[in-house]
Design a protein around this motif. Structure first.
Motif, short mmCIF file in Angstrom:
data_model
loop_
_atom_site.label_atom_id
_atom_site.label_comp_id
_atom_site.label_asym_id
_atom_site.label_seq_id
_atom_site.Cartn_x
_atom_site.Cartn_y
_atom_site.Cartn_z
N LEU A 1 7.60 -2.91 -3.21
CA LEU A 1 8.43 -2.37 -2.13
C LEU A 1 8.54 -0.86 -2.24
N PHE A 2 8.90 -0.38 -3.42
CA PHE A 2 9.06 1.06 -3.60
C PHE A 2 7.72 1.79 -3.53
N GLY A 3 6.63 1.09 -3.79
CA GLY A 3 5.31 1.70 -3.73
C GLY A 3 4.75 1.84 -2.34
N CYS A 4 5.40 1.24 -1.34
CA CYS A 4 4.85 1.33 0.01
C CYS A 4 5.89 1.72 1.06
N VAL B 1 4.50 -7.30 8.20
CA VAL B 1 3.45 -8.33 8.20
C VAL B 1 2.61 -8.20 6.92
N PHE B 2 2.22 -6.97 6.59
CA PHE B 2 1.45 -6.75 5.36
C PHE B 2 2.27 -7.12 4.12
N PHE B 3 3.55 -6.72 4.10
CA PHE B 3 4.37 -6.97 2.91
C PHE B 3 4.60 -8.47 2.72
N LYS B 4 4.90 -9.17 3.80
CA LYS B 4 5.08 -10.63 3.70
C LYS B 4 3.80 -11.32 3.28
#
Length: 192
Positions: free
Chosen positions: A81-84, A42-45
């Protein structure tokens, strides 16, 4: 007549490049040890939506790998993406045994299925092969080029057999190194 007020809006690529800390936008780290995929996604989207980049993750627009703006946007999304995500999400065999590694890959596939993203058998086999150590390079080629592609359990069985051969070869090399040398006798006059 007063001059019209103009607001400059930076391009998406410029705006995304200015994001220095993904953790301030996505406070959750995706991890295999925590069941937090739904909240993390949800956060990433939301982050991708905030910068009009959902198409980089949902496939709604075809990739444009020759377009410099698209490339920069995609690199930014990958950086986010790689940071989280925790390193345990990036499944690589490392020092795991074939059994441990294959169970980890299967568990990831089951977790994806639980959140509505089922992984089909061929994709599961190919994902299994992608994270193997380089010592399994021949096995990867043998499995990947079989027609039809073996099932997940067949691929795991083949890899287990290869792992046993590797262990036996290593043990044989050690025995040969210890006992396979010619007999040398050393005395006061030197070694013969």
């Amino acid at each position: 007549m007063p001059a019209a007020h103009t607001t400059l809006v930076p391009s998406t690529a410029t705006a995304t490049a200015n994001v220095t800390s993904i953790k301030s936008h996505i406070p959750i780290v995706l991890s295999m040890k925590a069941t937090n995929y739904t909240m993390w996604s949800v956060f990433f989207k939301a982050m991708c939506g905030k910068f009009h980049l959902l198409h980089h993750i949902d496939g709604s627009i075809l990739a444009a790998p020759t377009n410099p703006t698209w490339i920069q946007e995609d690199c930014n999304v990958l950086s986010w993406l790689f940071g989280c995500i925790h390193e345990n999400v990036l499944t690589v065999m490392g020092d795991l045994s074939v059994t441990e590694y294959s169970q980890c890959v299967k568990s990831l596939a089951d977790d994806l299925c639980d959140v509505g993203h089922a992984m089909y058998e061929p994709a599961l086999v190919l994902n299994l092969l992608c994270g193997l150590r380089s010592s399994f390079a021949n096995a990867v080629d043998n499995i990947a080029f079989k027609t039809p592609l073996p099932s997940f359990s067949e691929a795991c069985s083949y890899l287990l057999m290869m792992e046993m051969h590797q262990k036996n070869d290593a043990a044989s090399s050690t025995v040969l190194a210890i006992f396979g040398r010619p007999h040398v006798v050393c005395g006061s006059g030197g070694c013969q």
